[in-house]
Motif scaffolding. Structure first.
Motif, short mmCIF file in Angstrom:
data_model
loop_
_atom_site.label_atom_id
_atom_site.label_comp_id
_atom_site.label_asym_id
_atom_site.label_seq_id
_atom_site.Cartn_x
_atom_site.Cartn_y
_atom_site.Cartn_z
N GLU A 172 0.83 -1.21 0.00
CA GLU A 172 0.00 0.00 0.00
C GLU A 172 0.86 1.26 0.00
OE1 GLU A 172 -2.70 -0.19 3.27
OE2 GLU A 172 -3.54 -2.14 2.66
N TYR A 173 2.12 1.11 0.44
CA TYR A 173 3.05 2.24 0.47
C TYR A 173 4.16 2.09 -0.57
CZ TYR A 173 0.88 3.59 4.89
OH TYR A 173 -0.03 3.99 5.85
N GLU B 288 2.52 0.15 10.79
CA GLU B 288 1.91 1.21 9.98
C GLU B 288 2.67 2.53 10.09
OE1 GLU B 288 -1.13 2.67 7.37
OE2 GLU B 288 -1.13 0.66 8.25
N GLN C 221 4.52 4.54 7.01
CA GLN C 221 4.08 5.90 6.69
C GLN C 221 5.27 6.86 6.65
OE1 GLN C 221 0.81 7.21 9.12
NE2 GLN C 221 1.29 9.35 8.78
N TYR D 178 7.41 6.17 3.56
CA TYR D 178 6.77 6.65 2.33
C TYR D 178 6.90 8.17 2.21
CZ TYR D 178 3.13 7.58 -1.14
OH TYR D 178 2.46 8.01 -2.25
N GLU D 179 6.68 8.86 3.32
CA GLU D 179 6.73 10.32 3.30
C GLU D 179 8.15 10.84 3.10
OE1 GLU D 179 4.83 11.52 6.91
OE2 GLU D 179 2.80 11.20 6.12
#
Length: 380
Positions: free
Chosen positions: A302-303, A341, A345, A348-349
């Motif tokens: 998802e990332y 998670e 996150q 990804y950022e």
């Protein structure tokens, strides 16, 4: 004759012996729908010596298109249901035999019995996903919402002239989208008894009328019930029967486990119409680890992160937490939300990681470039 269900076990025996025979004959393409055939003592299909009733049969035959069903795809998808390999070994041939019938006179009815978090609902979703290309949609009905007599009527929707009659009940709304459904009655033991009477015609004949009296054809549907009822007794009985050499697909196993459900107040209306009752196994630590790995990798996707190896220490911690729970693998999701998670996150950022590389999660819960260039499909 030794069963207390009359002729009902006939269907189980036919599914086990005659179903594969017809399936092989159909796939060979060598037999003609315009000829009459016999089944001999050796269970071979041979051209009939008599042509006396050929005309009557040919006139009454309805030739309908059979969907392109990929048995291998279903089997591969169901490998993601961890710890239930024996049950998946029954589901694949059961669906394969049923779905290839040119004329389906009623739905296939399955019941998955097991404690929470063992994969029952996940199995139903996986079956639908495997059949998605063939037009199958999922209609999930949570029986917690049908626990009173008034709630049970919601299954059919309001009659004409009453409030809500202009809106389809969920089951019929799904049927309007497709004539092929996987209908999931989740935690069926929580439904009001009147609901069982309501769905008898659905299981027996494949038809059900909504609150307005409109009759719908569900004969191409797969009906799946899940239940947590009598799990300790069912698992104990399963282990004893298997130890005695009894296969879970046998009439003896099916009769014995259905009787336990009946003894624990599961209505005869349901038990007597189940084609296959599957008792889900308790998950061990290895099963939970495999589930955690698959969920972490899926979350990584998802990332745009390809996760390979995962800290053994972290996986052991998850296995220990879940092993002490009566919710199976359900706590895995919570733990991943809490610990993995935020890491994904942040990664990804940052924009520093590449979707074209493999990454590991180390013991310090850092994402590092994988030491291995090969993706590890199996985690020991």
């Amino acid at each position: 004759s030794g069963s207390n269900e009359g002729a009902r076990p006939v269907q189980t025996e036919i599914d086990k012996t005659i179903g594969p025979l017809f399936q092989d004959a159909y796939e060979s393409g060598l037999l003609s729908p315009d000829k009459l055939y016999d089944i001999n003592d050796n269970l071979h299909i041979i051209e009939s010596c008599s042509d006396e009733v050929v005309e009557k049969i040919v006139v009454n035959l309805e030739h309908t298109k059979t969907i392109k069903f990929n048995k291998e795809k279903l089997a591969d998808n169901l490998k993601h249901v961890k710890g239930q390999e024996d049950n998946m070994g029954v589901i694949v041939p059961a669906i394969n035999t049923w779905i290839r019938k040119k004329r389906k006179n009623k739905p296939l009815v399955l019941m998955f019995a097991g404690t929470s978090g063992t994969g029952k609902t996940f199995t139903a979703k996986t079956i639908q996903q495997a059949l998605d290309e063939d037009g199958y949609k999922l209609a999930r009905l949570n029986m917690n919402e049908y626990h009173s007599e008034a709630d049970a009527w919601k299954l059919l929707g309001s009659a004409t002239g009453y409030a809500g009659s202009d809106t389809d009940a969920p089951l019929f709304a799904a049927r309007k989208l497709s004539d092929k459904l996987v209908i999931l009655f989740d935690e069926i033991e929580k439904a009001h008894p009147s609901l069982f009477t309501t769905i008898m015609s659905l299981m027996d004949e494949g038809f059900l009328a909504d609150g307005r009296g409109v009759n719908y054809d569900f004969r191409q549907s797969i009906i799946i019930f899940t239940t947590n009822l009598a799990m300790d007794r069912l698992l104990e009985a399963k282990n004893i029967l298997i130890a005695s050499g009894c296969e879970i697909s046998s009439s003896k196993f099916q009769d014995a486990t259905k009787k336990i459900l009946k003894d624990n107040k599961m209505p005869n209306e349901i038990c007597g119409r189940i084609n296959w009752l599957l008792v889900y196994n308790a998950l061990n630590a290895s099963d939970i680890v495999q589930i955690a790995v698959e969920q972490i990798r899926a979350r990584g996707k998802e990332y745009d992160l390809n996760i390979n190896l995962i800290s053994t220490r972290y996986l052991r911690m998850i296995a220990e937490q879940c092993s002490g729970s009566n919710e199976g693998a359900r706590p895995v999701q919570t733990e991943i939300d809490k610990t993995i998670e935020p890491i994904f996150q942040d990664a990804y950022e940052s924009g520093l990681l590449s979707p074209d590389k493999l990454y590991d999660i180390d013991d310090d819960m850092n994402i590092v470039e994988s030491k291995s260039s090969e993706f590890h499909l199996v985690v020991s």
